[in-house]
Design an enzyme around this catalytic site. Structure first.
Site, PDB file in Angstrom:
ATOM      1  N   CYS A 113     -13.143   4.939  32.813  1.00  0.00           N
ATOM      2  CA  CYS A 113     -13.920   5.377  31.636  1.00  0.00           C
ATOM      3  C   CYS A 113     -14.980   6.420  31.972  1.00  0.00           C
ATOM      4  O   CYS A 113     -15.569   7.025  31.076  1.00  0.00           O
ATOM      5  CB  CYS A 113     -14.556   4.183  30.949  1.00  0.00           C
ATOM      6  SG  CYS A 113     -13.337   3.172  30.093  1.00  0.00           S
ATOM      7  N   HIS A 253     -20.752   6.707  26.481  1.00  0.00           N
ATOM      8  CA  HIS A 253     -19.360   6.243  26.419  1.00  0.00           C
ATOM      9  C   HIS A 253     -19.221   5.190  25.313  1.00  0.00           C
ATOM     10  O   HIS A 253     -20.002   4.244  25.238  1.00  0.00           O
ATOM     11  CB  HIS A 253     -18.970   5.658  27.773  1.00  0.00           C
ATOM     12  CG  HIS A 253     -17.613   5.039  27.780  1.00  0.00           C
ATOM     13  ND1 HIS A 253     -16.497   5.708  27.328  1.00  0.00           N
ATOM     14  CD2 HIS A 253     -17.188   3.811  28.169  1.00  0.00           C
ATOM     15  CE1 HIS A 253     -15.445   4.921  27.455  1.00  0.00           C
ATOM     16  NE2 HIS A 253     -15.831   3.758  27.951  1.00  0.00           N
ATOM     17  N   ASN A 283     -12.474   2.731  21.770  1.00  0.00           N
ATOM     18  CA  ASN A 283     -12.710   3.247  23.119  1.00  0.00           C
ATOM     19  C   ASN A 283     -11.520   4.109  23.540  1.00  0.00           C
ATOM     20  O   ASN A 283     -10.437   3.597  23.794  1.00  0.00           O
ATOM     21  CB  ASN A 283     -12.880   2.058  24.080  1.00  0.00           C
ATOM     22  CG  ASN A 283     -13.153   2.493  25.512  1.00  0.00           C
ATOM     23  OD1 ASN A 283     -13.039   3.668  25.848  1.00  0.00           O
ATOM     24  ND2 ASN A 283     -13.493   1.541  26.356  1.00  0.00           N
TER      25      ASN A 283
HETATM   26  O1  UT7 Z   1     -14.755   1.182  28.658  1.00  0.00           O
HETATM   27  C1  UT7 Z   1     -14.675   0.412  29.798  1.00  0.00           C
HETATM   28  C2  UT7 Z   1     -15.737  -0.582  29.845  1.00  0.00           C
HETATM   29  N1  UT7 Z   1     -15.459  -1.652  28.931  1.00  0.00           N
HETATM   30  C3  UT7 Z   1     -16.449  -2.220  28.290  1.00  0.00           C
HETATM   31  O2  UT7 Z   1     -17.562  -1.782  28.392  1.00  0.00           O
HETATM   32  C4  UT7 Z   1     -16.135  -3.445  27.457  1.00  0.00           C
HETATM   33  C5  UT7 Z   1     -17.141  -4.528  27.745  1.00  0.00           C
HETATM   34  N2  UT7 Z   1     -16.908  -5.776  27.072  1.00  0.00           N
HETATM   35  C6  UT7 Z   1     -16.993  -5.935  25.732  1.00  0.00           C
HETATM   36  O3  UT7 Z   1     -17.165  -4.961  25.006  1.00  0.00           O
HETATM   37  C7  UT7 Z   1     -16.977  -7.318  25.149  1.00  0.00           C
HETATM   38  O4  UT7 Z   1     -17.065  -8.262  26.186  1.00  0.00           O
HETATM   39  C8  UT7 Z   1     -15.715  -7.640  24.285  1.00  0.00           C
HETATM   40  C9  UT7 Z   1     -15.736  -6.833  23.012  1.00  0.00           C
HETATM   41  C10 UT7 Z   1     -14.462  -7.329  25.083  1.00  0.00           C
HETATM   42  C11 UT7 Z   1     -15.708  -9.125  23.904  1.00  0.00           C
HETATM   43  O5  UT7 Z   1     -16.919  -9.442  23.234  1.00  0.00           O
HETATM   44  P1  UT7 Z   1     -17.780 -10.710  23.672  1.00  0.00           P
HETATM   45  O6  UT7 Z   1     -18.923 -10.786  22.767  1.00  0.00           O
HETATM   46  O7  UT7 Z   1     -18.085 -10.565  25.138  1.00  0.00           O
HETATM   47  O8  UT7 Z   1     -16.788 -11.910  23.393  1.00  0.00           O
HETATM   48  P2  UT7 Z   1     -16.322 -13.058  24.386  1.00  0.00           P
HETATM   49  O9  UT7 Z   1     -15.236 -12.549  25.270  1.00  0.00           O
HETATM   50  O10 UT7 Z   1     -17.511 -13.718  24.982  1.00  0.00           O
HETATM   51  O11 UT7 Z   1     -15.692 -14.053  23.346  1.00  0.00           O
HETATM   52  C12 UT7 Z   1     -16.499 -14.763  22.393  1.00  0.00           C
HETATM   53  C13 UT7 Z   1     -15.574 -15.609  21.536  1.00  0.00           C
HETATM   54  C14 UT7 Z   1     -14.598 -16.449  22.341  1.00  0.00           C
HETATM   55  O12 UT7 Z   1     -14.389 -17.664  21.648  1.00  0.00           O
HETATM   56  P3  UT7 Z   1     -15.161 -19.005  22.072  1.00  0.00           P
HETATM   57  O13 UT7 Z   1     -14.752 -19.255  23.483  1.00  0.00           O
HETATM   58  O14 UT7 Z   1     -16.620 -18.683  21.949  1.00  0.00           O
HETATM   59  O15 UT7 Z   1     -14.656 -20.002  21.088  1.00  0.00           O
HETATM   60  C15 UT7 Z   1     -13.338 -15.629  22.327  1.00  0.00           C
HETATM   61  O16 UT7 Z   1     -12.181 -16.427  22.485  1.00  0.00           O
HETATM   62  O17 UT7 Z   1     -14.764 -14.747  20.712  1.00  0.00           O
HETATM   63  C16 UT7 Z   1     -13.379 -15.024  20.949  1.00  0.00           C
HETATM   64  N3  UT7 Z   1     -12.650 -13.768  20.857  1.00  0.00           N
HETATM   65  C17 UT7 Z   1     -12.202 -13.252  19.712  1.00  0.00           C
HETATM   66  N4  UT7 Z   1     -12.256 -13.701  18.440  1.00  0.00           N
HETATM   67  C18 UT7 Z   1     -11.706 -12.945  17.484  1.00  0.00           C
HETATM   68  C19 UT7 Z   1     -12.341 -12.911  21.862  1.00  0.00           C
HETATM   69  N5  UT7 Z   1     -11.688 -11.839  21.372  1.00  0.00           N
HETATM   70  C20 UT7 Z   1     -11.587 -12.035  20.039  1.00  0.00           C
HETATM   71  C21 UT7 Z   1     -11.021 -11.286  18.993  1.00  0.00           C
HETATM   72  N6  UT7 Z   1     -11.117 -11.766  17.733  1.00  0.00           N
HETATM   73  N7  UT7 Z   1     -10.417 -10.095  19.200  1.00  0.00           N
END
Ligand code: UT7
Length: 329
Positions: A113, A253, A283
């Site tokens: 990225c 980014h 992204n």
């Molecule tokens: O460009 C390269 C660099 N990349 C980045 O900078 C990306 C960095 N990471 C992120 O942007 C975020 O971590 C994500 C957008 C990928 C995920 O967001 P988050 O707030 O970190 O969510 P999480 O992975 O902690 O998940 C929270 C909850 C989980 O459920 P429980 O365990 O709390 O019940 C996940 O299973 O949200 C659930 N979840 C979803 N729910 C609905 C994960 N993905 C989804 C989804 N839709 N797509």
């Protein structure tokens, strides 16, 4: 001698993959995606045999046409990308030929990225040393080629797109002023496509298990991105004696709106100064920074101080401080 951006171009594919459509593909919903990432829709390149070069060529042609540039005068074409057309043949060489850059040499540059940000460093260095006069830097990625559309952790984030900028010498002091770039390979297990490279060439079992796609430990990447993007942005302000009032724009980014907001907050920047188009494109990896310039070009004024920042796989990250070289045309 400074290296200034003197022209901008862009291209995104027509097909719009909305959150609503994704709701029918994986267990997700519009409210979750918007509140956690800021993304409403993203573009997807469709069509057999169309790869990253297709978008790179369109973005470059847009720049060439808008700026009346003679492509034969381009010295170097760099395609910043994490998704080259093919494993071995250079995407940049093909792109250069297709746009008529017949006197240029060309190469791909991959820093995940941060590819475009690191590309800005490389392109501007060639200009600053006086070695070349016109360097075309294109950031392009067809992320949809490495996404598993059954994995809700990644398919909601990524999109396809490309942007291009031209670097030329500037004797008035406009252009790249400073940069602070970093890498830390200990982060590579958090965001990667493990199979299909030289360590683990693709085998049938990988495809059966859908292992040819991107894996991301989102939480860990998020944590590192928030800390590091804010950190380098603050450092570049400090060492150039810049206050938040000196900064016209933050071009960060577009990986997650919350990461961008955290970076802006750390340097105390108001929302109006933060370029944002993640809602439209998601992204696009190497495409995010040039697509910001593409969307905001008409608002940029000569002398505007812009902070670019990126964080991504590798890990690779950094910030670059540039002054804009021209008024809206
Ligand atoms: O460009 C390269 C660099 N990349 C980045 O900078 C990306 C960095 N990471 C992120 O942007 C975020 O971590 C994500 C957008 C990928 C995920 O967001 P988050 O707030 O970190 O969510 P999480 O992975 O902690 O998940 C929270 C909850 C989980 O459920 P429980 O365990 O709390 O019940 C996940 O299973 O949200 C659930 N979840 C979803 N729910 C609905 C994960 N993905 C989804 C989804 N839709 N797509």
């Amino acid at each position: 001698m400074n290296a200034a951006i003197t022209a901008v171009g862009g291209y995104v594919p027509d097909f719009v993959l909305t959150n609503k459509i994704l709701e029918g593909m994986v267990d997700t919903n519009d409210e979750w995606i918007v509140s956690r990432t800021g993304i409403k829709e993203r573009r997807i390149l469709r069509g057999e045999g169309l790869g990253t070069s297709f978008m790179a060529i369109h973005a470059a042609k847009d720049l060439i046409q808008k700026s009346n540039l003679d492509p034969a005068s381009i010295d170097l074409v760099i395609v910043a990308t994490a998704t080259p057309d093919m494993q071995a043949a250079s995407t940049a060489a093909y792109t250069a030929s297709q746009i008529g850059a017949v006197n240029a040499f060309a190469f791909d540059l991959d820093a995940a990225c941060s590819s475009f940000l690191f590309g800005m460093s490389v392109a501007s260095s060639y200009i600053e040393t006086g070695r070349y006069k016109k360097v075309l830097l294109i950031g392009a990625d067809k992320n949809s080629s490495m996404i598993n559309y059954e994995d809700r952790a990644t398919c909601i984030i990524f999109g396809d797109g490309a942007g291009a900028v031209l670097f030329e010498p500037n004797e008035e002091g406009y252009g790249v002023q400073d940069e602070y770039l970093r890498s830390d390979g200990s982060g590579r297990d958090y965001l990667l496509v493990k199979y299909g490279g030289s360590s683990f060439p693709l085998e049938h079992t990988h495809i059966d298990n859908k292992e040819q796609f991107v894996f991301q430990d989102g939480k860990n990447v998020f944590k590192h991105a928030v800390f590091n993007m804010a950190d380098v942005s603050e450092r570049i302000l400090d060492r150039n004696n810049l206050s938040k009032d000196d900064i016209a724009w933050l071009a960060a980014h577009q990986a997650n709106k919350r990461i961008i907001d955290a970076t802006a907050n750390r340097i105390g920047l108001e929302d109006e100064k933060v370029m944002m188009n993640i809602q439209k494109y998601g992204n696009t990896t190497s495409g995010t920074l040039p697509l910001l310039l593409f969307d905001y070009e008409s608002q940029l004024k000569k002398g505007d101080k812009i902070i670019f920042a990126a964080f991504g796989g590798g890990f690779n990250w950094g910030a670059l401080y540039l002054t804009w070289a021209y008024d809206p045309r």
